[in-house]
Motif scaffolding. Sequence first.
Motif, PDB file in Angstrom:
ATOM      1  N   SER A 100       0.824  -1.218   0.000  1.00 60.81           N
ATOM      2  CA  SER A 100       0.000   0.000   0.000  1.00 60.81           C
ATOM      3  C   SER A 100       0.856   1.265   0.000  1.00 60.81           C
ATOM      4  O   SER A 100       0.578   2.224   0.706  1.00 60.81           O
ATOM      5  CB  SER A 100      -0.951   0.007   1.199  1.00 60.81           C
ATOM      6  N   LEU A 101       1.905   1.235  -0.792  1.00 58.11           N
ATOM      7  CA  LEU A 101       2.831   2.360  -0.875  1.00 58.11           C
ATOM      8  C   LEU A 101       2.715   3.001  -2.250  1.00 58.11           C
ATOM      9  O   LEU A 101       2.883   2.335  -3.273  1.00 58.11           O
ATOM     10  CB  LEU A 101       4.257   1.848  -0.652  1.00 58.11           C
ATOM     11  N   SER A 102       2.412   4.299  -2.277  1.00 55.87           N
ATOM     12  CA  SER A 102       2.332   5.073  -3.509  1.00 55.87           C
ATOM     13  C   SER A 102       3.109   6.363  -3.273  1.00 55.87           C
ATOM     14  O   SER A 102       2.688   7.210  -2.469  1.00 55.87           O
ATOM     15  CB  SER A 102       0.873   5.368  -3.861  1.00 55.87           C
ATOM     16  N   LEU A 103       4.247   6.519  -3.954  1.00 58.18           N
ATOM     17  CA  LEU A 103       5.148   7.637  -3.683  1.00 58.18           C
ATOM     18  C   LEU A 103       5.443   8.444  -4.944  1.00 58.18           C
ATOM     19  O   LEU A 103       5.651   7.869  -6.019  1.00 58.18           O
ATOM     20  CB  LEU A 103       6.471   7.123  -3.121  1.00 58.18           C
ATOM     21  N   THR A 104       5.494   9.746  -4.786  1.00 49.78           N
ATOM     22  CA  THR A 104       5.972  10.636  -5.833  1.00 49.78           C
ATOM     23  C   THR A 104       7.362  11.093  -5.421  1.00 49.78           C
ATOM     24  O   THR A 104       7.551  11.629  -4.321  1.00 49.78           O
ATOM     25  CB  THR A 104       5.042  11.852  -6.006  1.00 49.78           C
ATOM     26  N   LEU A 105       8.333  10.857  -6.279  1.00 47.95           N
ATOM     27  CA  LEU A 105       9.729  11.220  -6.028  1.00 47.95           C
ATOM     28  C   LEU A 105      10.070  12.402  -6.927  1.00 47.95           C
ATOM     29  O   LEU A 105       9.914  12.312  -8.144  1.00 47.95           O
ATOM     30  CB  LEU A 105      10.645  10.035  -6.343  1.00 47.95           C
TER      31      LEU A 105
END
Length: 142
Positions: A100-105
């Motif tokens: 459940s990880l959604s990241l914007t880098l």
Amino acid sequence: QWLQVSGNAWLDREWSSEFLSRGQQGWDWFALRLDDGSALMLFQLREQENKAFFSGKRMYPDGSGHLLALDDISLSVKDWQQTASGRYPVAWQLELPGESLSLTLEALNPNAAMNLSIPYWEGPITIKGTQTGVGYMELTGY
């Protein structure tokens, strides 16, 4: 002069001095420290035919961790920056659905490309999404 310091850190260690093979275009490497105390390191070696070799590991504050398989992750470019030494992806979307990880880098300085014998982009990044944090990114072959 000796100074007393404290805080969190990570060690960046290059485990190989090999150049890319003829079929490999470059690499994308990320070291991420998330605000929950966990860390994530991942990289992909891009092939000229749009295939990639991928490796990653998620580590937790208690010292445990697990390797990530290619099917565990989705990594896509969100934005590009034209620099004097080339065009580089400076914003990425990273998904680990099983966690459940959604990241914007996003790059702190999109113009951090270095025009050396092998041009590459290297610099700190911010992390936003289901977690926040800080990190570091290296890109070559663009």
